[in-house]
Design a protein around this motif. Structure first.
Motif, short mmCIF file in Angstrom:
data_model
loop_
_atom_site.label_atom_id
_atom_site.label_comp_id
_atom_site.label_asym_id
_atom_site.label_seq_id
_atom_site.Cartn_x
_atom_site.Cartn_y
_atom_site.Cartn_z
N VAL A 4 0.87 -1.17 0.00
CA VAL A 4 0.00 0.00 0.00
C VAL A 4 0.91 1.23 0.00
N SER A 5 0.33 2.38 -0.25
CA SER A 5 1.18 3.58 -0.30
C SER A 5 1.70 3.88 1.11
N GLU A 6 2.90 4.42 1.12
CA GLU A 6 3.52 4.78 2.39
C GLU A 6 2.66 5.76 3.18
N SER A 7 1.93 6.63 2.46
CA SER A 7 1.09 7.60 3.16
C SER A 7 0.04 6.92 4.02
N CYS A 8 -0.42 5.75 3.60
CA CYS A 8 -1.42 5.03 4.41
C CYS A 8 -0.84 4.68 5.76
N SER A 11 -0.16 7.80 7.81
CA SER A 11 -1.40 8.38 8.33
C SER A 11 -1.89 7.61 9.55
N ARG B 59 -6.25 15.46 5.40
CA ARG B 59 -4.84 15.68 5.04
C ARG B 59 -4.50 15.02 3.71
N LEU B 60 -5.03 13.82 3.49
CA LEU B 60 -4.68 13.04 2.31
C LEU B 60 -5.14 13.71 1.00
N GLU B 63 -2.38 15.47 -0.89
CA GLU B 63 -1.49 14.58 -1.63
C GLU B 63 -2.20 14.04 -2.87
N LYS B 67 -0.73 14.71 -6.57
CA LYS B 67 -0.18 13.61 -7.37
C LYS B 67 -1.08 13.19 -8.52
N PHE B 91 -3.74 4.96 -3.07
CA PHE B 91 -3.35 4.75 -1.68
C PHE B 91 -3.36 3.28 -1.27
#
Lengths: 167, 186
Positions: A4-8, A11, B59-60, B63, B67, B91
């Motif tokens: 999964v994306s690092e942002s997940c 977060s 917040r997301l 991004e 992107k 995501f």
């Protein structure tokens, strides 16, 4: 393997820390810290169980710690621990020269002055560290080793984890 | 001209930093378990997960916009498609489908057949009433609110409750028109 994306992941970490420190145990930072550590512990325990399924038991503490430094760390962070030290009396220091979970945090949290981490930031950083400390403790506990784990970020972006094995 | 709205998030997902999904999934599971211990009431856990999702969503969205190069969707239909095809993919690495539109085009369902949040998850009987994936609905609600769409989100189907897919009903309550400080052709 699935990704999964690092942002997940980032977060989730941010939310664990902020929910426990600002909402659920707002006036009790010690309890918040213990809960965050407990979440990490569960994760470490389960991951270590998965990653050692087809592996013979470790012959001693050092072997188990080396497993954490190499295989385990690589699964989580796509890199190994950079430096391992021990006093040969049950204390191990694992240093990650660029620990993902604090390097990103310190660069995003301080918008203006990166050189001068305010009190709030360092407090938040230390709260973030209970999670990886819990992961390491949980992973080792699954390998039959009970220990205490603390973290030191005085040398950012490096992070050192100090493992004290209980005898 | 504003760039066309992307139809898929594959390329974006291929280019973002990614992590082991097992770590993510187990971390989420550990959060839910710890919240059940600390809050005791399942309803409170649902609320907390939704709130955490909301905080993440607001917040997301930045991004996502940065992107994906999505500037503005023409209507709610397009917005829903973009969430399903681009947002989820970029995501979580999975794609949702959009169905069950009402006549007004203000209510639809996002269907998720593959959901990394629930890998290895089985709910014990004591967790009846738990919306395990409630963080997801919070994320969608929070993100949409940041682009001026007030929504109400309801779980219709849940694989952890024995359904064949996850179905998230998204209902547009109010759309606040935005004043843009720039023109489209700039």
């Amino acid at each position: 393997a699935r990704e999964v994306s690092e942002s997940c992941m980032d977060s989730l970490l941010t939310e664990i820390v902020s929910s426990y420190t600002n909402v659920l145990y707002a006036s009790k930072p010690e309890l918040a810290a213990r809960r965050i550590e407990a979440i990490g512990y569960q994760v470490g325990h389960q991951l270590s169980e998965r990653y050692t399924m087809e592996r013979p038991r470790f012959s001693d503490h050092l072997e188990a710690i080396k497993f954490i430094c190499k295989d385990f760390w690589s699964e989580l962070f796509k890199k190994q621990i950079d430096n391992l030290k021990t006093n040969h009396r049950g204390t191990f220091v694992l240093q990650d020269d660029k620990f993902a979970w604090v390097s990103r945090m310190s660069s995003t949290d301080n918008s203006t002055s990166t050189q001068e981490p305010g009190n709030k930031t360092s407090e938040a950083s230390s709260m973030h560290l209970y999670f990886p400390c819990g992961i390491i403790r949980g992973a080792l506990s699954n390998l039959g080793i009970s220990c205490a784990v603390s973290a030191d970020i005085s040398n950012l972006p490096a992070c050192s984890f100090v493992i004290r094995i209980k005898v | 001209m504003a760039p066309a709205v992307p139809r898929s998030g594959d390329a974006i997902f291929a280019n973002v930093e990614r992590v082991n999904a097992e770590l993510f999934t187990l971390t989420y599971g550990a959060i839910v378990r710890q919240l059940l211990t600390d809050l005791e009431e399942v309803e409170e856990v649902n609320k907390q997960l939704d709130q955490m999702g909301y905080n993440i969503g607001i917040r997301l969205i930045d991004e996502f916009l940065a992107k994906s190069n999505v500037t503005r969707c023409v209507d709610f239909r397009e917005t829903a498609e973009v969430i399903a095809k681009v947002g989820f993919k970029m995501f979580l690495g999975v794609t949702a489908s959009v169905t069950n539109w009402d006549n007004e085009g203000t209510c639809c369902s996002l269907i998720l057949e593959d959901n990394p949040l629930v890998d290895f998850v089985e709910l014990p009987d004591t967790c009846q009433g738990l919306y395990y994936c409630n963080i997801l609905s919070g994320v969608v609600r929070g993100a949409l609110e940041m682009v001026s769409m007030k929504t109400e989100i309801t779980w219709i189907r849940d694989m952890l409750r024995g359904d064949d897919a996850f179905e998230l009903q998204v209902k547009l309550l109010k759309q606040v028109p935005e004043e843009y400080p720039y023109k489209d052709d700039e």
